[in-house]
Design a protein around this motif. Sequence first.
Motif, PDB file in Angstrom:
ATOM      1  N   ALA A 152      53.316  -1.744 -39.424  1.00  0.00           N
ATOM      2  CA  ALA A 152      52.561  -0.815 -38.586  1.00  0.00           C
ATOM      3  C   ALA A 152      50.986  -1.369 -38.326  1.00  0.00           C
ATOM      4  CB  ALA A 152      52.268   0.578 -39.326  1.00  0.00           C
ATOM      5  N   ILE A 153      50.778  -1.149 -36.881  1.00  0.00           N
ATOM      6  CA  ILE A 153      49.123  -1.507 -36.426  1.00  0.00           C
ATOM      7  C   ILE A 153      48.961  -2.897 -36.185  1.00  0.00           C
ATOM      8  CG2 ILE A 153      48.362   0.646 -37.291  1.00  0.00           C
ATOM      9  CD1 ILE A 153      46.237  -1.036 -38.991  1.00  0.00           C
ATOM     10  N   ASP A 154      50.433  -3.650 -36.327  1.00  0.00           N
ATOM     11  CA  ASP A 154      50.259  -4.902 -36.184  1.00  0.00           C
ATOM     12  C   ASP A 154      50.250  -5.334 -34.565  1.00  0.00           C
ATOM     13  OD1 ASP A 154      50.013  -5.928 -38.791  1.00  0.00           O
ATOM     14  OD2 ASP A 154      51.922  -6.396 -39.057  1.00  0.00           O
ATOM     15  N   PRO A 155      49.438  -6.066 -34.294  1.00  0.00           N
ATOM     16  CA  PRO A 155      48.609  -7.263 -34.922  1.00  0.00           C
ATOM     17  C   PRO A 155      47.250  -7.028 -34.849  1.00  0.00           C
ATOM     18  CG  PRO A 155      48.882  -7.892 -32.477  1.00  0.00           C
ATOM     19  CD  PRO A 155      49.680  -6.544 -32.582  1.00  0.00           C
ATOM     20  N   LEU A 156      46.782  -5.609 -34.724  1.00  0.00           N
ATOM     21  CA  LEU A 156      45.388  -5.016 -34.623  1.00  0.00           C
ATOM     22  C   LEU A 156      44.502  -5.679 -35.801  1.00  0.00           C
ATOM     23  CD1 LEU A 156      45.653  -1.588 -33.167  1.00  0.00           C
ATOM     24  CD2 LEU A 156      45.755  -3.737 -32.090  1.00  0.00           C
ATOM     25  N   PRO A 157      44.821  -5.752 -37.065  1.00  0.00           N
ATOM     26  CA  PRO A 157      44.034  -6.397 -37.960  1.00  0.00           C
ATOM     27  C   PRO A 157      43.623  -7.714 -37.864  1.00  0.00           C
ATOM     28  CG  PRO A 157      45.494  -4.809 -39.046  1.00  0.00           C
ATOM     29  CD  PRO A 157      46.015  -5.123 -37.655  1.00  0.00           C
ATOM     30  N   GLU A 158      44.722  -8.659 -37.285  1.00  0.00           N
ATOM     31  CA  GLU A 158      44.564  -9.851 -37.063  1.00  0.00           C
ATOM     32  C   GLU A 158      43.191 -10.243 -35.824  1.00  0.00           C
ATOM     33  OE1 GLU A 158      46.666 -13.672 -35.070  1.00  0.00           O
ATOM     34  OE2 GLU A 158      47.858 -12.044 -35.708  1.00  0.00           O
ATOM     35  N   LEU A 159      43.756  -9.505 -34.950  1.00  0.00           N
ATOM     36  CA  LEU A 159      42.839  -9.659 -33.782  1.00  0.00           C
ATOM     37  C   LEU A 159      41.520  -8.942 -33.940  1.00  0.00           C
ATOM     38  CD1 LEU A 159      45.400  -8.648 -30.731  1.00  0.00           C
ATOM     39  CD2 LEU A 159      44.873 -10.749 -31.783  1.00  0.00           C
ATOM     40  N   GLN A 250      44.245  -8.562 -24.612  1.00  0.00           N
ATOM     41  CA  GLN A 250      44.616  -8.848 -23.461  1.00  0.00           C
ATOM     42  C   GLN A 250      45.247 -10.486 -23.426  1.00  0.00           C
ATOM     43  OE1 GLN A 250      41.507  -8.518 -20.187  1.00  0.00           O
ATOM     44  NE2 GLN A 250      43.036  -8.575 -18.547  1.00  0.00           N
ATOM     45  N   ASP A 251      44.569 -11.169 -23.697  1.00  0.00           N
ATOM     46  CA  ASP A 251      45.075 -12.594 -23.703  1.00  0.00           C
ATOM     47  C   ASP A 251      46.188 -12.821 -24.599  1.00  0.00           C
ATOM     48  OD1 ASP A 251      42.698 -13.145 -22.773  1.00  0.00           O
ATOM     49  OD2 ASP A 251      41.500 -13.876 -24.385  1.00  0.00           O
ATOM     50  N   ARG A 252      46.354 -11.945 -25.846  1.00  0.00           N
ATOM     51  CA  ARG A 252      47.659 -11.914 -26.444  1.00  0.00           C
ATOM     52  C   ARG A 252      48.787 -11.238 -25.891  1.00  0.00           C
ATOM     53  NH1 ARG A 252      49.045 -12.013 -32.230  1.00  0.00           N
ATOM     54  NH2 ARG A 252      46.966 -13.068 -32.413  1.00  0.00           N
ATOM     55  N   GLY A 253      48.496 -10.314 -24.877  1.00  0.00           N
ATOM     56  CA  GLY A 253      49.443  -9.791 -24.050  1.00  0.00           C
ATOM     57  C   GLY A 253      50.177  -8.715 -24.782  1.00  0.00           C
ATOM     58  N   VAL A 254      49.263  -8.016 -25.704  1.00  0.00           N
ATOM     59  CA  VAL A 254      49.731  -6.929 -26.565  1.00  0.00           C
ATOM     60  C   VAL A 254      49.609  -5.650 -25.816  1.00  0.00           C
ATOM     61  CG1 VAL A 254      49.414  -5.642 -28.797  1.00  0.00           C
ATOM     62  CG2 VAL A 254      48.985  -8.138 -28.564  1.00  0.00           C
ATOM     63  N   GLU A 255      50.713  -5.023 -25.285  1.00  0.00           N
ATOM     64  CA  GLU A 255      51.019  -3.936 -24.890  1.00  0.00           C
ATOM     65  C   GLU A 255      51.168  -2.346 -25.385  1.00  0.00           C
ATOM     66  OE1 GLU A 255      53.685  -4.540 -21.416  1.00  0.00           O
ATOM     67  OE2 GLU A 255      52.096  -6.010 -20.485  1.00  0.00           O
ATOM     68  N   THR A 256      51.706  -2.786 -26.552  1.00  0.00           N
ATOM     69  CA  THR A 256      52.046  -1.633 -27.455  1.00  0.00           C
ATOM     70  C   THR A 256      51.749  -1.955 -29.004  1.00  0.00           C
ATOM     71  OG1 THR A 256      54.434  -2.259 -27.872  1.00  0.00           O
ATOM     72  CG2 THR A 256      53.998  -0.835 -26.109  1.00  0.00           C
TER      73      THR A 256
END
Length: 270
Positions: A152-159, A250-256
């Motif tokens: 859950a919530i990956d990859p937000l902590p890493e970013l 944006q660079d990672r292309g994370v949309e959800t």
Amino acid sequence: MGDTTTVPDLPGEFADAADSFADLDDALWNPISTAAVSRSHPRFDERVLDACCGDGASALPTAELVGPGGLVDAVDRAEPMIELARERAGERMPQLHLHVADVTRWEPTGYDLVQCVLGIQFFPDVEADTRRLIEHARPGGRVAITVWARGAIDPLPELLSGALPDDAGVDVERLTRPSIAVADTAGTLAHWLAELGLVDMRAEAVQRHLDLAPELAWQLVLGTGLRAAVDGLGESELAGVRERFLAAIQDRGVETVDVTTLIAVGRRPE
């Protein structure tokens, strides 16, 4: 059971960020709480303990379901959260009793239902304090626990970690890991709670994803446990983190982002 401890002080962070937490009500907390309450099934005239109630996302609908003959003790350490819950409830639900308190030290017992939505990961000793929480239910009473699923919530902590200043010295992955290692799937959560004393366990994953628009992405930083990584930064530093964080998304292309939860319901033995 292995390491069941997590960082316990995030309710203190939320006390300083109640408005940011509430900004996520419609997108995050209300749907999660609706799913939890639909499975814990509060009933007319029941006595309920709602632990780590936040701004009342689960406590208010529970109070409506138990009716004026019931009782809901809603407990949270963060006074600003309780004030938000009180504003939401108004004067229409005298059966809802809101308390600023540490639920791990709560004394009343004998509840028909004990529920905790995304709160046990904040307990100082997750295993021991969850066991004590279970003991607040009467013999035969129900206990409903909601936790984050694995990933859950990956990859937000890493970013977010990569967007922090070089000298921040924050281990974001450790600080903001939302799931509990021994209970991060429906099966392991049910097994763990059974070991803590519950019977007739059932657990399921409630899968959900959020479209990650920039505004929502930043709200997820400020209104969840991720906030602990940026508290204490100055205004200009915070603005820089926001810019780098959103650029990384944006660079990672994370949309959800995955916001899947696990909901387990069991019964305390007679």
